[in-house]
Design an enzyme around this catalytic site. Structure first.
Site: not given
Ligand code: TRP
Ligand code: ZN
Length: 857
Positions: A262, A264, A266, A299
């Site tokens: 969905g 990320m 960062n 996020e």
């Molecule tokens: N940390 C992300 C979220 O939950 C999840 C996520 C995004 C993710 N891209 C990914 C997990 C690729 C594993 C691989 O918001």
């Molecule tokens: Zn998350």
């Protein structure tokens, strides 16, 4: 093949050396990207002098230690790591590697999407960019320089703040980004290319100005309003609800078309699947708008729960994900109807997490071992994880929970921690003893609760006896600490007791209520206060009363669902034995009619209450799922409700036509679906709505009715939809998805035909989800066709995707893993496909783990 290694939580040990500073330089170009990494190492333990860095699919050009070249004989290089001896307790390493992002189809590490560079590093993608200690407990300060052709890549972004922007002698541009907050490598991000930017500003509670920027492909500038509004609401809400302010001068969001998940989180530079950014009323449904609001919030909230405080290791994933899902659920509940939000969340849990927890891939929210961590971004870690946080919130109360959160932030800001440290903070803030509660972290499976009651007229006492059992947790597993939010109603539907909270802590436990004037009807697990299944409920005979009167909106909805289920399941049995169906009970049908006429009920809530349980939820109630009987029985029930209430449904439909609200649209479109179910004579009405609709919600709702039919209306509308929207990838996904989920008999062939459609590509995860995952996950009658064609189709696609995008391939395995729930014919066919998948040449760890566990557990 050699079996891939399993990683165990019990083996955790800190790294002998950590990294404190990282200086990255990316020289971007279309053929090859050169990455120079300067790492400052510092000894932490004296376990060894060896430094072992993770690295995959890299071309190593050179290694320097403290400025001196390291010759090949002084390091060991495998396809997974680079090992050398540390020259001292504190030293610098400079490592040059080359990568080819343009060839990266796995969408992990640095890759290209629509010609733009972007990254995805969680969980272990950074090791595909350069050699590194790629694990979350290594937290360093990152400075990132990006060098490239300024015309090709006018936008160059990384985490933190932009500190310099210069033109080099050779004409290339160099931009330097500095992130002052130490972070693990999984939060690193880089974006470069031709992107448009929509800007706004947020002033924090303490008066700091934060620039808000959303980067999108050119031409999408007018589809960012909702995302931007959602972001500002999220920032404000986190300040008000949790006292958390944003901590950089700029917050950037980049939308990309090719993305495995969905979005990320960062640091300072969130990267999103464009599905969760781009929206206009013309292109996105109300559900899409809600999805954007919650993913933007999710996020953003990670900035504190995930980034400032991160995970010690990947077994702690639910520390950040369960907590952040809980926070985004709270946020959406505050922004919209809390009851509707809770119903949606529980439906999602039941649809995705309950089957996972009952099947071969069941795992606790904190797993003990894994082969491929990407396979553990599951409904269990996320959604059940959020339920477990929610239970602590229920037990602690809002104030106790907030105090606990404050303590968590105070104690652990800047650290990589475990779930244990989180629970301790909540204990400290609330005064609760959560020793027994911790079992929720280590037990898989959905607990089953049976309830009995007894009323004593002479003493005016009422007793409720609860029995809990969890077969997946194994013999002798400790009972769980389960919060039971409940109330009691009298025979007339008046409340006798509200807002009581029972602490169920024993395998069998009785609670006594005094001064109860007459035999009450219990309303249990209000707001779904625990992620459990009730297997026996004394209220089962009085569901009609709760359906009409329960003051807890969630349980009112739930009573309706259970009452409908009783009728549907009885009919499924009759159908299977060739007998005439008896239909939904009068109790249900009459209440349905009364609620339909209720002028005071929120239409969004009404639409939820009047929706029958889904085919898959009906199936979950059966030991062996009778796919075809369920489909037929549900269809008959829809038809009879549609016929019986035809007049009311028509008049509500007509009344709501001019209303411009989400709730009104939801109810109007539910009426349409009942009308179309009642008779094909309503297909022209659906067609009329399709061609006259002014928004995507109404257009999709009507097209979804038409795609199941065999009439010209279907072909006409589908063609029109394609012609109008073929340039918009997200809308085109809907076109694929509707055809993949159609009930009409030719669907399997249609889906195969669509594989060859010029707009179909296996390289785009959204497209794969819209055609293949939708077919396998949301079209039970065709996927489970006893000729095995559906299973074979899915296995073929998994084998194909294994080589280009293992993460997405692995995510498609789960439907086949449900084989134990189907009849023998289907079991055999599904197992055969799983075995065939396991024989794939060069099978990835991702797919291997999922297929292997699906067969053997
Ligand atoms: N940390 C992300 C979220 O939950 C999840 C996520 C995004 C993710 N891209 C990914 C997990 C690729 C594993 C691989 O918001
Ligand atoms: Zn998350």
């Amino acid at each position: 093949m050699t079996k891939p290694a399993t990683i165990h939580l019990k083996d955790y040990a800190p790294t002998p050396f950590t990294i404190t500073e990282v200086n990255l330089t990316f020289e971007l170009a279309e053929d090859v990207t050169v990455v120079t990494s300067e790492l400052s190492f510092k000894r932490q333990t004296d376990a060894t002098d060896q430094v072992r860095l993770n690295g995959e699919a890299l071309v190593l050009k050179s290694v320097f230690l403290d400025g001196a070249v390291l010759s090949k004989s002084n390091y060991t290089l495998t396809d997974k790591d680079l090992t050398f001896i540390a020259p001292s307790d504190e030293f610098k390493a400079t490592i040059v590697t080359e990568i080819k992002p343009q060839e990266n189809t796995a969408l992990e590490g640095l890759y290209k999407s629509s010609g733009n560079f972007c990254t995805q590093c969680e969980a272990e993608g950074f090791r595909k960019i350069t050699y590194y200690l790629d694990r979350p407990d290594v937290m360093a300060r990152f400075t990132t320089s990006i060098i490239g052709d300024g015309m090709e890549y006018p936008v160059m972004l990384s985490n933190g703040n932009l500190v310099s922007d210069t033109k080099l002698e050779d004409g290339r541009v160099k931009k330097v980004w500095e992130d002052p907050h130490p972070k693990p490598a999984y939060l690193f991000a880089l974006v470069a290319g031709k992107l448009a930017c929509v800007e706004d500003e947020f002033v924090t509670a303490s008066g700091r100005k934060v620039a808000l920027q959303i980067f999108i492909e050119l031409g999408n500038e007018d589809k960012c309003d909702h995302a931007m509004t959602s972001l500002k609401k999220s920032m404000k809400w986190d300040e008000e609800k949790y006292g958390r302010e944003y901590d950089l001068d700029v917050f950037m969001i980049v939308a990309v078309g090719d993305f495995n998940m969905g979005a990320m989180e960062n640091k300072g530079l969130n990267i999103f699947n464009s599905k969760y950014v781009l929206a206009s009323s013309q292109t996105a449904t109300d559900t899409d708008f809600d999805g954007i609001e919650s993913v933007i919030a999710h996020e953003y909230f990670h900035n504190w729960t995930g980034n400032r405080i991160t995970c010690r290791d990947w077994f702690q994933l639910t520390l950040k994900e369960g907590l952040t899902v809980f926070r985004d659920q709270q946020f959406s509940a505050d922004m919209n109807s809390a009851a509707v939000k809770r119903i949606d969340d529980v439906q999602r849990l039941r649809a995705a997490q309950f089957p996972e927890d009952a099947g071969p891939l069941a795992h606790p929210i904190q797993p003990q071992s894994y082969v491929e961590i990407n396979n553990f971004y599951t409904a269990t870690v996320y959604e059940k994880g959020a339920e477990i946080i929610r239970m602590m919130h229920t037990l602690a109360g809002p104030e106790g929970f907030r105090k606990g959160m404050d303590i968590y932030f105070d104690r652990h800001d800047g650290q990589a921690v475990t779930t244990e440290e989180f629970v301790s903070a909540i204990e400290a803030g609330s005064g609760l003893d959560l020793k027994q509660f911790r079992n929720w972290y280590i037990q898989p499976g959905t607990p089953e609760i049976a309830v009995e009651d007894a009323y004593n007229e002479t003493s005016s006492t009422y007793e409720l006896t609860f029995t809990q059992k969890n077969v997946k947790a194994g013999e002798g597993a400790d009972p769980l600490h389960i919060p039971v939010a409940m109330g009691l109603l009298d025979e007339d539907g008046n409340s006798l007791l509200d807002d009581d909270l029972l602490h169920l802590t024993k395998a069998k436990q009785t609670f006594t209520f005094e001064n109860i004037p007459s035999k009450p009807i219990p309303s249990l697990f209000r707001k779904f206060s625990a992620p459990i299944k009730i297997t026996r409920n004394p209220a089962d005979e009085k569901l009609g009363l709760l359906f009409r009167n329960d003051s807890d909106e969630f349980n009112r909805w739930e009573a309706g669902q259970q009452l409908a289920l009783q009728g549907l399941l009885a009919d499924v049995e009759l159908y299977a034995s060739g007998q005439a169906l008896t239909g939904l009970s009068n109790d249900y049908t009459e209440a349905f009619g009364e609620i339909l006429d209720d002028q005071n009920m929120d239409p969004a809530f009404k639409a939820e209450v009047l929706t029958l349980p889904s085919e898959s939820y009906i199936g979950q109630q059966m030991k062996i799922v009778d796919v075809d009987a369920i489909h037929t029985v549900r269809k008959v029930a829809l038809k009879s409700l549609g016929k019986r209430f035809e007049t009311q449904l028509k008049s509500i439909y007509a009344d709501l036509k001019s209303h411009n609200s989400m709730g009104a649209r939801a109810l109007k479109n539910l009426c349409l679906s009942y009308l179309v179910a009642s008779s094909d004579d309503y297909l022209p009405l659906a067609s009329e709505q399709y061609f006259s609709s002014e928004n995507m919600t109404d257009r999709m709702a009507s097209l979804a009715r038409l795609v199941n039919s065999e009439t010209d209306h279907r072909a006409e509308a589908l063609q029109n939809f394609y012609d109008n929207w073929k340039e918009d990838q997200l809308v085109l996904d809907k076109w694929f998805m509707l055809q993949a989920t159609s009930s009409r008999s030719s669907t399997m062939d249609d889906v195969k035909g669509l594989l060859a459609h010029p707009d179909f590509t296996m390289l785009n995860p959204n497209r794969v989800r819209s055609l293949i995952a939708a077919f396998a996950g949301a079209n039970p009658i065709h996927f489970h066709n006893e000729n095995g064609g559906g299973y074979q189709f899915l296995a073929d696609r998994i084998i194909e995707l294994n080589s280009t995008n293992p993460q997405i391939a692995a995510r498609l395995v789960a439907p086949l893993g449900q084989w134990r729930r189907h009849n023998e014919t289907r079991q055999g066919l599904m197992q055969a496909e799983l075995r065939r998948i396991l024989e794939t040449e060069n099978i990835s760890n991702d797919v291997y783990e999922m297929a292997n566990k699906s067969l053997s557990n």
